[in-house]
Every structure is written in structure tokens, then in C-alpha cells.
Enzyme design. Sequence first.
Site, mmCIF file in Angstrom:
data_model
loop_
_atom_site.group_PDB
_atom_site.id
_atom_site.type_symbol
_atom_site.label_atom_id
_atom_site.label_comp_id
_atom_site.label_asym_id
_atom_site.label_seq_id
_atom_site.Cartn_x
_atom_site.Cartn_y
_atom_site.Cartn_z
ATOM 1 N N GLY A 267 -80.183 -8.286 1.169
ATOM 2 C CA GLY A 267 -80.892 -7.169 0.178
ATOM 3 C C GLY A 267 -79.913 -5.995 0.206
ATOM 4 O O GLY A 267 -79.162 -5.740 1.220
ATOM 5 N N HIS A 437 -67.989 -25.971 -32.741
ATOM 6 C CA HIS A 437 -68.016 -27.101 -31.942
ATOM 7 C C HIS A 437 -66.555 -27.527 -31.841
ATOM 8 O O HIS A 437 -65.829 -27.211 -32.581
ATOM 9 C CB HIS A 437 -68.706 -28.285 -32.853
HETATM 10 P P1 NAD Z 1 -81.632 -10.277 -2.538
HETATM 11 O O1 NAD Z 1 -82.784 -9.404 -2.282
HETATM 12 O O2 NAD Z 1 -81.297 -10.610 -4.013
HETATM 13 O O3 NAD Z 1 -81.807 -11.568 -1.590
HETATM 14 C C1 NAD Z 1 -81.767 -11.381 -0.156
HETATM 15 C C2 NAD Z 1 -82.563 -12.727 0.066
HETATM 16 O O4 NAD Z 1 -82.504 -12.710 1.443
HETATM 17 C C3 NAD Z 1 -83.686 -13.017 -0.214
HETATM 18 O O5 NAD Z 1 -83.842 -14.475 -0.524
HETATM 19 C C4 NAD Z 1 -84.450 -12.949 1.082
HETATM 20 O O6 NAD Z 1 -85.646 -13.497 0.934
HETATM 21 C C5 NAD Z 1 -83.589 -13.352 2.186
HETATM 22 N N1 NAD Z 1 -84.008 -12.729 3.568
HETATM 23 C C6 NAD Z 1 -84.322 -11.306 3.747
HETATM 24 N N2 NAD Z 1 -84.196 -11.124 5.306
HETATM 25 C C7 NAD Z 1 -84.130 -12.294 5.466
HETATM 26 C C8 NAD Z 1 -83.970 -12.842 6.953
HETATM 27 N N3 NAD Z 1 -84.156 -12.029 7.861
HETATM 28 N N4 NAD Z 1 -83.620 -13.959 7.058
HETATM 29 C C9 NAD Z 1 -83.232 -15.033 6.222
HETATM 30 N N5 NAD Z 1 -83.366 -14.642 4.769
HETATM 31 C C10 NAD Z 1 -83.692 -13.257 4.567
HETATM 32 O O7 NAD Z 1 -80.275 -9.240 -2.178
HETATM 33 P P2 NAD Z 1 -78.906 -9.552 -2.070
HETATM 34 O O8 NAD Z 1 -78.537 -10.957 -2.416
HETATM 35 O O9 NAD Z 1 -78.231 -8.965 -0.833
HETATM 36 O O10 NAD Z 1 -78.297 -8.707 -3.369
HETATM 37 C C11 NAD Z 1 -78.534 -7.460 -3.262
HETATM 38 C C12 NAD Z 1 -78.583 -6.757 -4.767
HETATM 39 O O11 NAD Z 1 -77.159 -7.033 -5.358
HETATM 40 C C13 NAD Z 1 -79.638 -7.610 -5.573
HETATM 41 O O12 NAD Z 1 -80.523 -7.050 -6.231
HETATM 42 C C14 NAD Z 1 -78.778 -8.578 -6.290
HETATM 43 O O13 NAD Z 1 -79.388 -8.778 -7.597
HETATM 44 C C15 NAD Z 1 -77.448 -7.547 -6.563
HETATM 45 N N6 NAD Z 1 -76.419 -8.354 -6.932
HETATM 46 C C16 NAD Z 1 -76.140 -9.015 -8.282
HETATM 47 C C17 NAD Z 1 -75.228 -9.834 -8.437
HETATM 48 C C18 NAD Z 1 -75.212 -10.626 -9.890
HETATM 49 O O14 NAD Z 1 -75.710 -9.958 -10.512
HETATM 50 N N7 NAD Z 1 -74.068 -11.590 -9.966
HETATM 51 C C19 NAD Z 1 -74.285 -10.370 -7.302
HETATM 52 C C20 NAD Z 1 -74.512 -9.368 -6.016
HETATM 53 C C21 NAD Z 1 -75.438 -8.751 -5.793
#
Ligand code: NAD
Length: 461
Positions: A267, A437
Site C-alpha cells: 500500500g 469488427h
Molecule cells: P494496495 O492497497 O492496493 O494493495 C496492498 C495489498 O497488500 C493488499 O492486498 C493488502 O491486503 C496486502 N498487504 C498489506 N499488508 C500485508 C502484509 N503484511 N503481508 C501481506 N500482504 C499485505 O496497495 P498497492 O498495491 O501497494 O498500491 C498502492 C496504490 O497505488 C494503490 O492505491 C493502487 O491502486 C495504486 N496503483 C494503481 C495502479 C494502477 O492503477 N494500475 C498501479 C500501481 C499502483
Amino acid sequence: MTDEAPFDVAIIGGGPGGYVAAIRAAQLGARVALVEKDHLGGACLHRGCIPTKALLRTAEALLESKHASTVGVAVNDATVDFAAMMAWKERAVAQQADELEKLIAWRKIAVFRGEGRLVGPDSIKVGDDLVAARKIIIATGSLPSRLSIPGANLPGVLTSDQILELDAMPESLVVIGAGVVGCEFASIFSALGARVTVLEILPRILPPVDEEIARRFQQILRSQGVTIHTKASLQEIRTEDDRLRLLFALGEEHQEVVADRVLLAVGHRPSSDALEAAGLALRDGSVTVNDRLETSVDNVYAAGDVLGLYMLAYVASYQGIIAAENALGGSRQADYRAVPTCVFTLPEIASVGLREEEARAQGVSYKVSRFPFSALARAQLLGQPLGLVKLICEDPSGRLLGVHSLGRRATDIIGEGVLALRMGATAQDLAHTMHGHPSLPEAIYEAAWGIIDSPFHLRRL
Ligand code: NAD
């Protein structure tokens, strides 16, 4: 407020929230200042969307080469030249960054380079400069979160920023967190040849994605050789020779995995450290705003990841535009009914609107229609026609509630779903709209026919 302020609007942060706000304000004739401590373009251009898509392009080219003989192109032993791939990524970023600098200069936006500190509702301190403006927009973005477990700061344990600076391909990679970042890197590095393990603490991967779509993607990722552990609670990381040993709990069981590199993808947190002092109301580190993007301080607006709402580049830009318009006398409200989710994996995932589990939980009467890419001519021609489009419509009205897609270019075809949802379209509107198409959006069209009758190019229902 100082009416004689040299700027009408000053913006802290030059990412997709801030620089788009600056352009919108300039379009409206304002005198605009943009404060940026690093490079214009922010995390999206330098550490997120753009560099990862450059790596994705390399992974796609490699996969294409593996299937090239099917379409009559002989390719012998395609391999990835890691240094050349990273140089391509740098070029791709540099090209966009250069264009952005020129765009901002062409709009006559004054750029102040340095860390901006809000010192009042109408002034920002940047080094020795005091930038005074009638209105201020905060768009300071977010930073990758770290984990507070032993070993989380060891060398080789990387954030999503650091993994983009690797100088060699890791043989093995453990990704902590199966959110958007985790799944994108797991997919890309696996396609590039690394042995990838994903540890996710929740019972499922990709929390923002429709459960069925996430489950199907998980099966694909596993079939591509990625090991995925859900309900995995990481406890400690240790160094062992030049490698990293990860100790994690899987229910009652204790397990270990050894890897060259670890990616923390758990995150992001709003980058708001310097803001509390300015008297802005924060909630869990996020700047609080109303639906006009006004903060608790008069004349100060905020947009993007610092709000802690969606943390998506395109949401930041959308909010930046609204903040700029409202700062200059408008009264637009942000509308989040049709926020797309785009996950750039192999294959891609994209969705908008209600997930099926949400429709179920809300007790909405709904109908689901699925159309597989394997039945679509264009998807077959492109090769590897994995995935599907899934429509969720209100029953019996047919009003579109959600569009979910897994497959090649899903992030492109979702555009139709986003617009349809925003306009309140029905399955009939989609089914009665001509689609080119052969094209991938025909999957949405066929699925819409599945709601009102049955798809045309499908024998099995
Ligand atoms: P996220 O919050 O989307 O996902 C983090 C994941 O890590 C969650 O599934 C959570 O349950 C898991 N997690 C948390 N603590 C953990 C632990 N101790 N052990 C194992 N799993 C754990 O965050 P992200 O993927 O880092 O992305 C960060 C932000 O950037 C988000 O808001 C995302 O939407 C954004 N982002 C978007 C895009 C895109 O739109 N394509 C691409 C990259 C990032």
C-alpha cells in the site's frame, strides 16, 4: 487573502494531480505557480504508471516472440537483455518528462523547484522564495508504505520505487501484498523469467477487483508459474548469504521461502507530513476535503493521493481539474460513480462499477452475462485469447451496474464501460450500438446481448 498576490493559483506537487490542475487553471486564464521538489510528472511518470508499462512492453514483446512462429515469424531463442530493457524504460520516461516540461513552459506556468511548505492560506515557502497566491491546491501525492516487521529494512527488500532501479534480473522474487502493485510486478517479473512467490495477508488477491475475475486471474498467474499464498502473514525477513529468507505463518503452519529480492507492495500512505502544521484537517494522514475539493482552510484545495481516497493517477487528474475550476470561481462536485480500475498484468484486468459480491450484498436484483475472449475473432487473431468480459445489469431494467474484464487490452476496452455506466446506459443501449469488427470491444457488445437475449458468437451458454 492578498488580492495583489502575484499568482491566482499556486499548486504544491507536480504529479498528475498537480500538473493537470496547473494546466486547467492556465486554460482558464489564471496566473499559475507550480511547486515541485523532484521532477514534474510525479510518481506516475517517474516511479509508477509509465516505467512499469515500459517493463510490461518488454514482457509482452518476449511473450509475443514465443508465439511468433504460430503466425509465421521465426524467432530463435528470444531473451531479455536486462540493461537494454532498463535503458528503454529510462528513455520512455525521459521522453514523457521532456514533453511535460515543454508543455508546462508553453502554458506559461511558473515552476518553483524545491520542497514547498504551506505557511498560510495564501503562501508557500520554497527554499528562500515565498510564493503568494489567491488560491492554493495541495497535490503532494503518496509514498510506498513500509512494514514494521524485523528485517523489513534489509538490503534487497525493495519498495516499488526501488525495484525499478535494479541492475540485474533477480532469479527469484517474493512479492509481499497482492494488490495492484504486487500483482503487476509479479506478472511482469514472472514473464521476464524470475521465479515469483506472492504472499498476501487477506484470503484473496486483488481486493478492488470482482472476486470471480480475481480468482480467474489467480489461476492464470499460477499456470504461468507464480506461487501464491493467501492468508499469509509475514513475520520476519533474515539475510542468508546473499539471499533473503522470509518466515511467514499460513494459518497454524509456519513456512519459509528464500529469494534474491523482496518487493514490499503493501500500500501507499498520503504524503502529508508537512501539512498538519499549516492547520489543515487530516484524517489518518489524509487531507480531508468536501466534494468540491475544498479543505478545512478557506482558499486551500486538495487533489490526488494525498486525499487517501483512490490513489490513482487518473483520479488525481480528475480531482485536480475540479480543484482548479473551483479555485477560479466554479462549483463542480467530484462524482465517483464511474471510477475505472485498471491492472496492467498479463493479461490485463479492468473494471468499473459494482462488483458481483457488492451487488449481492446490497440486495440488488441483477443479471450477469459473460462473454469469453476465446469466442471473439479479434482476440483469437491477437493470440492467447484468455479471459472474458462480465457485465452486471439491474434486472429487469437492464441498467448497467458493473463491467469487469480480464484479457488482452482490457484496460483499453473498459473505456466504453466507464462512459456507458456514467451515462446510465442499459444493456440494450450497448447491444443496439454498432461496434467495429473485428475488435476487442465486441466482447462488451456480445455480453450485452447476453443480458437481453443471448450472444451471437457463442454455442455454449
Ligand atoms: P494496495 O492497497 O492496493 O494493495 C496492498 C495489498 O497488500 C493488499 O492486498 C493488502 O491486503 C496486502 N498487504 C498489506 N499488508 C500485508 C502484509 N503484511 N503481508 C501481506 N500482504 C499485505 O496497495 P498497492 O498495491 O501497494 O498500491 C498502492 C496504490 O497505488 C494503490 O492505491 C493502487 O491502486 C495504486 N496503483 C494503481 C495502479 C494502477 O492503477 N494500475 C498501479 C500501481 C499502483
